[in-house]
Design a protein around this motif. Structure first.
Motif, short mmCIF file in Angstrom:
data_model
loop_
_atom_site.label_atom_id
_atom_site.label_comp_id
_atom_site.label_asym_id
_atom_site.label_seq_id
_atom_site.Cartn_x
_atom_site.Cartn_y
_atom_site.Cartn_z
N HIS A 1 0.81 -1.22 0.00
CA HIS A 1 0.00 0.00 0.00
C HIS A 1 0.85 1.27 0.00
N ILE A 2 2.13 1.14 -0.31
CA ILE A 2 2.97 2.34 -0.31
C ILE A 2 3.06 2.95 -1.70
N GLU A 3 3.33 4.24 -1.71
CA GLU A 3 3.48 4.98 -2.97
C GLU A 3 4.92 5.42 -3.20
N PHE A 4 5.71 5.47 -2.12
CA PHE A 4 7.08 5.95 -2.17
C PHE A 4 7.83 5.29 -1.02
N PHE A 5 9.10 4.98 -1.26
CA PHE A 5 9.89 4.26 -0.25
C PHE A 5 11.33 4.69 -0.40
N ASP A 6 11.90 5.33 0.62
CA ASP A 6 13.29 5.77 0.51
C ASP A 6 14.16 5.06 1.55
N CYS A 7 15.36 5.59 1.75
CA CYS A 7 16.30 4.94 2.66
C CYS A 7 15.79 4.88 4.10
N SER A 8 14.90 5.78 4.46
CA SER A 8 14.30 5.73 5.81
C SER A 8 13.48 4.45 5.97
N GLY A 9 12.77 4.07 4.93
CA GLY A 9 12.01 2.82 4.94
C GLY A 9 12.94 1.61 5.00
N LEU A 10 14.04 1.68 4.26
CA LEU A 10 15.02 0.59 4.31
C LEU A 10 15.57 0.41 5.72
N ARG A 11 15.88 1.53 6.38
CA ARG A 11 16.38 1.45 7.76
C ARG A 11 15.37 0.79 8.68
N LEU A 12 14.08 1.10 8.49
CA LEU A 12 13.04 0.45 9.29
C LEU A 12 13.07 -1.06 9.10
N LEU A 13 13.21 -1.50 7.85
CA LEU A 13 13.22 -2.94 7.56
C LEU A 13 14.44 -3.62 8.16
N TYR A 14 15.61 -3.02 7.99
CA TYR A 14 16.83 -3.61 8.55
C TYR A 14 16.74 -3.69 10.07
N ARG A 15 16.26 -2.62 10.70
CA ARG A 15 16.13 -2.59 12.16
C ARG A 15 15.13 -3.66 12.64
N ALA A 16 13.99 -3.73 11.97
CA ALA A 16 12.98 -4.72 12.35
C ALA A 16 13.55 -6.13 12.24
#
Length: 135
Positions: free
Chosen positions: A67-82
């Motif tokens: 359901h996302i429209e845009f995904f940047d490095c902040s989103g990547l950091r969330l995934l790596y941290r999770a």
């Protein structure tokens, strides 16, 4: 006595915790649906909720990016941290993603090797355990 008809309960939409995050339970897993543009502002909103879920020992977590429209490095950091938090506590983390541009970002950064994306939550929940590839 008549014919009481039993109707299935309507599928409930997950309640939004923030403008960018909805959370629901599905077969013993916590499904985190990211919505809209996942940038630094969204990551700041999502982070505390994600940390709460991934802190639980043995947590089963699915992050749904459909359901996302845009995904940047902040989103990547969330995934790596999770991923790191879930694996440290003996849990499982699965990723759902179908958007070609987001999949490309995940592939280019190597995240697809660590969290192979699935096309649906059902497909993610059929996976026996999280990928445990090295950083």
């Amino acid at each position: 006595m008549g014919g009481d008809v039993v109707r299935p309960e309507p599928r409930q939409e997950p309640a939004p915790l923030t403008r960018h995050l909805r959370v629901r339970q599905d077969r013993g897993a916590t499904v985190l649906e990211f919505h809209g543009e996942i940038d630094i502002a969204a990551a700041t909103e999502i982070g505390p909720h994600l940390d709460r879920v991934t802190h639980q020992p043995g947590a089963r977590v699915v992050i749904d990016l459909r359901h996302i429209e845009f995904f940047d490095c902040s989103g990547l950091r969330l995934l790596y941290r999770a991923r790191a938090r879930v694996l440290e506590r003996g849990g499982q983390l699965h990723l759902v993603c179908t958007h070609p541009l987001t999949l490309r970002v995940l592939r280019v950064t190597g995240l697809t090797r660590l969290l192979p994306p699935r096309p649906t939550v059902d497909a993610a929940l059929e996976q026996p355990e999280a990928t445990s590839g090295s950083w």
